[in-house]
Design an enzyme around this catalytic site. Structure first.
Site, mmCIF file in Angstrom:
data_model
loop_
_atom_site.group_PDB
_atom_site.id
_atom_site.type_symbol
_atom_site.label_atom_id
_atom_site.label_comp_id
_atom_site.label_asym_id
_atom_site.label_seq_id
_atom_site.Cartn_x
_atom_site.Cartn_y
_atom_site.Cartn_z
ATOM 1 N N ASP A 294 1.275 -0.813 -0.176
ATOM 2 C CA ASP A 294 0.544 0.057 0.500
ATOM 3 C C ASP A 294 0.459 0.759 -0.217
ATOM 4 O O ASP A 294 1.110 1.759 1.204
ATOM 5 C CB ASP A 294 -1.123 -0.161 1.560
ATOM 6 C CG ASP A 294 -2.152 -1.319 0.660
ATOM 7 O OD1 ASP A 294 -2.800 -1.947 0.118
ATOM 8 O OD2 ASP A 294 -2.220 -1.914 2.284
ATOM 9 N N LEU A 295 0.688 1.720 -0.840
ATOM 10 C CA LEU A 295 2.086 2.785 -1.107
ATOM 11 C C LEU A 295 2.278 4.206 -0.096
ATOM 12 O O LEU A 295 0.661 4.431 -0.288
ATOM 13 C CB LEU A 295 1.409 3.641 -2.446
ATOM 14 C CG LEU A 295 2.935 4.289 -2.738
ATOM 15 C CD1 LEU A 295 4.285 4.105 -3.543
ATOM 16 C CD2 LEU A 295 2.193 5.379 -4.321
ATOM 17 N N ASP A 296 2.953 4.589 0.348
ATOM 18 C CA ASP A 296 3.330 5.369 1.437
ATOM 19 C C ASP A 296 1.932 5.375 2.408
ATOM 20 O O ASP A 296 1.746 6.041 3.002
ATOM 21 C CB ASP A 296 3.293 6.879 0.999
ATOM 22 C CG ASP A 296 4.105 7.095 -0.049
ATOM 23 O OD1 ASP A 296 5.054 6.893 0.249
ATOM 24 O OD2 ASP A 296 3.740 8.085 -0.919
ATOM 25 N N GLU A 297 1.869 3.652 2.703
ATOM 26 C CA GLU A 297 0.475 3.529 3.705
ATOM 27 C C GLU A 297 1.689 2.642 4.719
ATOM 28 O O GLU A 297 0.492 2.142 6.165
ATOM 29 C CB GLU A 297 -0.286 3.033 3.573
ATOM 30 C CG GLU A 297 -0.647 4.031 2.378
ATOM 31 C CD GLU A 297 -2.833 4.020 2.303
ATOM 32 O OE1 GLU A 297 -3.379 2.825 2.857
ATOM 33 O OE2 GLU A 297 -3.395 4.539 0.991
#
Length: 282
Positions: A224-227
């Protein structure tokens, strides 16, 4: 001669865990030098970090005795030699402020790391790497060759037996497969304007909107990109008198500081994963 070890653990919470752990170490001649614990009432989990001096058993023998101790408590645990620096690979693109800061702190003895390699999709920092006597690997990344590039990157990470991968402003999105292979041992840094200011030149966008706080976030890499689970964040206050260049410089300083803290805590085994959150014993 005694050696120092760090034991980190998590398990379902119940009475007597601290007593059981301290008793286990005491019975084997361990002397606790530092201890911290946390009960997460929301999940019912218990977390603990213990640093202790030990002189009776070798590392592997101690590990073998920990296994039957931990099993009835349903305990996940890790045992680390405190004096052993953590093997690390740093990945970077064309912004070198975080890389330069990490290398300086490492060489100054401020980070317990063994930096084995620097990997980049550009050649910009090969001289910086050479100045610190760290092998530099230039691996270009294209849309058509992304899978091959990641295979080569992972080959280097595994050959260096890296326990930590630091994305020090590495401006490529890792594939889901790469994220899963690096789960729990890859740290990323980025500005904290997301989701407000996406894409290129976020500090220019922030300056245009007149923001009053500039921040940075260090977190574990997930698909989950940048999460991913957040390790550290910080902010710096700005005002109308600051230029966009001031914004960018302040932002870079904040990113460097936040990433250095996250890397230090991880390499000292102070960060425990708690689902999509972290428990940090500072």
């Amino acid at each position: 001669m005694s050696s120092a070890y760090i034991l980190t653990l998590s398990c379902p919470d119940r009475p007597g865990i601290v007593h059981a752990v301290s008793g286990f170490l005491y019975e084997r001649g361990g002397n606790i030098e530092e201890a911290a614990q946390y009960n997460d009432h929301g999940t019912g989990l218990f977390f603990m970090r213990v640093r202790f001096a030990y002189g009776q058993l070798a590392h592997e023998e101690l590990r073998s005795q920990l296994r039957p101790f931990a099993e009835p408590l349903k305990m996940s645990w890790r045992l680390h030699a405190a004096a052993q620096p953590m093997r690390a690979v740093i990945m970077v693109s064309k912004e070198g402020h975080c890389l330069n800061d990490l290398l300086f702190r490492w060489k100054s003895g401020l980070l317990p790391l063994d930096i084995r390699a620097i990997v980049s999709n550009h050649r910009d920092f090969y001289q910086l790497a050479a100045g610190y006597n760290v092998p530099f690997h230039h691996i270009p990344v294209t849309a058509a060759g992304k899978a091959q590039a990641e295979a080569r990157q992972y080959e280097i990470i595994e050959s260096e037996q890296a326990e930590l991968v630091v994305l020090a402003r590495y401006m490529q999105i890792l594939s889901d497969g790469m994220c899963h292979r690096l789960a729990g041992r890859a740290i990323n840094i980025h500005h904290s304007f997301l989701p407000s200011f996406k894409g290129a030149k976020p500090y220019y966008q922030a300056h245009d909107r007149g923001v009053k706080l500039i921040g940075a976030t260090a977190h574990y890499v997930t698909a989950d990109l940048d999460e991913g689970p957040i390790i550290e964040q910080d902010v710096a206050r700005v005002d109308h008198s600051k230029t966009v260049e001031d914004f960018t410089a302040i932002g870079r300083d904040t990113e460097s500081l936040v990433l250095a803290r996250a890397v230090k805590w991880h390499s000292e085994h102070r960060v425990l994963l708690n689902g999509h959150r972290t428990v940090i014993f500072r």
